[in-house]
Design a protein around this motif. Structure first.
Motif, mmCIF file in Angstrom:
data_model
loop_
_atom_site.group_PDB
_atom_site.id
_atom_site.type_symbol
_atom_site.label_atom_id
_atom_site.label_comp_id
_atom_site.label_asym_id
_atom_site.label_seq_id
_atom_site.Cartn_x
_atom_site.Cartn_y
_atom_site.Cartn_z
ATOM 1 N N HIS A 120 27.613 19.260 -13.617
ATOM 2 C CA HIS A 120 27.723 20.731 -13.591
ATOM 3 C C HIS A 120 27.122 21.259 -12.289
ATOM 4 O O HIS A 120 25.908 21.306 -12.129
ATOM 5 C CB HIS A 120 26.983 21.332 -14.793
ATOM 6 N N HIS A 169 27.828 24.257 -8.938
ATOM 7 C CA HIS A 169 28.631 25.355 -8.366
ATOM 8 C C HIS A 169 28.574 25.305 -6.845
ATOM 9 O O HIS A 169 28.213 26.287 -6.196
ATOM 10 C CB HIS A 169 28.104 26.705 -8.866
ATOM 11 N N GLU A 225 32.985 27.391 -17.357
ATOM 12 C CA GLU A 225 32.101 27.406 -18.468
ATOM 13 C C GLU A 225 32.342 28.638 -19.322
ATOM 14 O O GLU A 225 32.629 29.718 -18.806
ATOM 15 C CB GLU A 225 30.638 27.315 -18.012
ATOM 16 N N HIS A 261 25.784 22.795 -21.950
ATOM 17 C CA HIS A 261 25.258 22.597 -20.600
ATOM 18 C C HIS A 261 23.944 23.357 -20.412
ATOM 19 O O HIS A 261 23.686 24.340 -21.100
ATOM 20 C CB HIS A 261 26.346 23.023 -19.597
ATOM 21 N N ASP A 305 23.353 22.218 -11.863
ATOM 22 C CA ASP A 305 23.638 23.650 -11.959
ATOM 23 C C ASP A 305 23.341 24.327 -10.620
ATOM 24 O O ASP A 305 22.965 25.486 -10.578
ATOM 25 C CB ASP A 305 22.867 24.333 -13.095
HETATM 26 ZN ZN LIG Z 1 27.003 26.928 -14.451
#
Ligand SMILES: [Zn+2]
Length: 257
Positions: free
Chosen positions: A7, A9, A94, A155, A205
């Protein structure tokens, strides 16, 4: 060691200046593949442009994030459905519920969550769940969606021990842990060992939630090793072993080949 950041970004603006260096550092630290969850229609083109540059390294997921559920949520959901109909994704996400930032669109968040679970069913994909201060409603909507067909990951799990137990009751779900578990003031470390190894995913994350000792700085996939090493200490195994198991888990859940 071959790791998967389940996960991240990295298509965010925070990486505009140095994304190639960030990815080179990731690979150098063993993070060979990464799953990119989408946020909304606005973030989508940025994500897909990056995925196109790094095939077999970056794997995209399509979804509308609960904090992006607003007045235009119907159009946003149409956009997700359209994307799923035309592009191959590894997950729907998500998606979920977030009552921490704003509850103005609580009802619409639930509608968006349920509709996107249905999309995941249609395409046989797992879901990536974001839930914040909303576990009861999240569990409730998941139960209504049907346990047998819904699989995925909770998550950035930061819930209580009781919430962890309830999450583990959803047998086709994994638990995703990130830098939060390494924070000195986090209670998570006292009970995460209840997660069976075959249901554990690790993630950054990024650009958020940098693990110790990088806390407070921009997070990036290379920092995954700090969370990995911390968790290996908790589970009493080597970082190599834990890296291998969590990579296999991510491959299985997201169908990575
Ligand atoms: Zn996220």
């Amino acid at each position: 060691m071959r790791l998967i950041d389940s996960h991240t970004h990295i298509y965010a603006e925070e990486f505009d200046e140095d994304i190639d260096e960030v990815l080179a550092r990731a690979v150098a630290s063993g993070v060979e593949r990464m799953v990119l969850p989408n946020v909304d229609r606005e973030s989508y083109p940025r994500m897909m442009a990056l995925v196109e540059r790094y095939p077999k390294v970056l794997y995209p997921s399509a979804g509308l994030h609960p904090t992006s559920v607003g007045a235009d949520y119907r159009e946003q959901l149409d956009f997700v459905a359209e994307a799923l109909a035309h592009v191959r994704f590894v997950a729907v996400g998500e998606i979920g519920l977030d009552y921490y930032w704003d509850t103005t669109y609580k009802v619409q968040q639930a509608e968006a969550f349920s509709e996107q679970i249905a999309l995941a069913h249609r395409y046989g994909l797992p879901i990536i769940i974001h839930t914040r201060e909303a576990f009861a409603d999240t569990f409730d909507l998941l139960r209504r969606a049907g346990r047998n067909t819904t699989r995925g990951v909770f998550h950035s799990f930061t819930g209580s021990e009781a919430e962890l137990e309830e999450a583990l009751g959803f047998e086709d779900f994994m638990i995703g842990l990130n830098g939060v578990v390494t924070f000195k003031n986090s209670q998570l470390k006292t009970y995460v060992q209840r997660i069976p190894l075959e249901r554990l995913l690790i993630e950054t994350d990024a650009p958020y939630l940098s693990p110790m000792p990088k806390r407070g700085r921009r997070n990036e996939p290379a920092h995954l090793v700090h969370t990995l090493e911390f968790l290996a200490g908790i589970y009493g195994c080597s970082a190599d072993e834990l890296g291998e198991v969590t990579s296999q888990n991510a491959e299985r859940l997201f169908g990575l080949t």
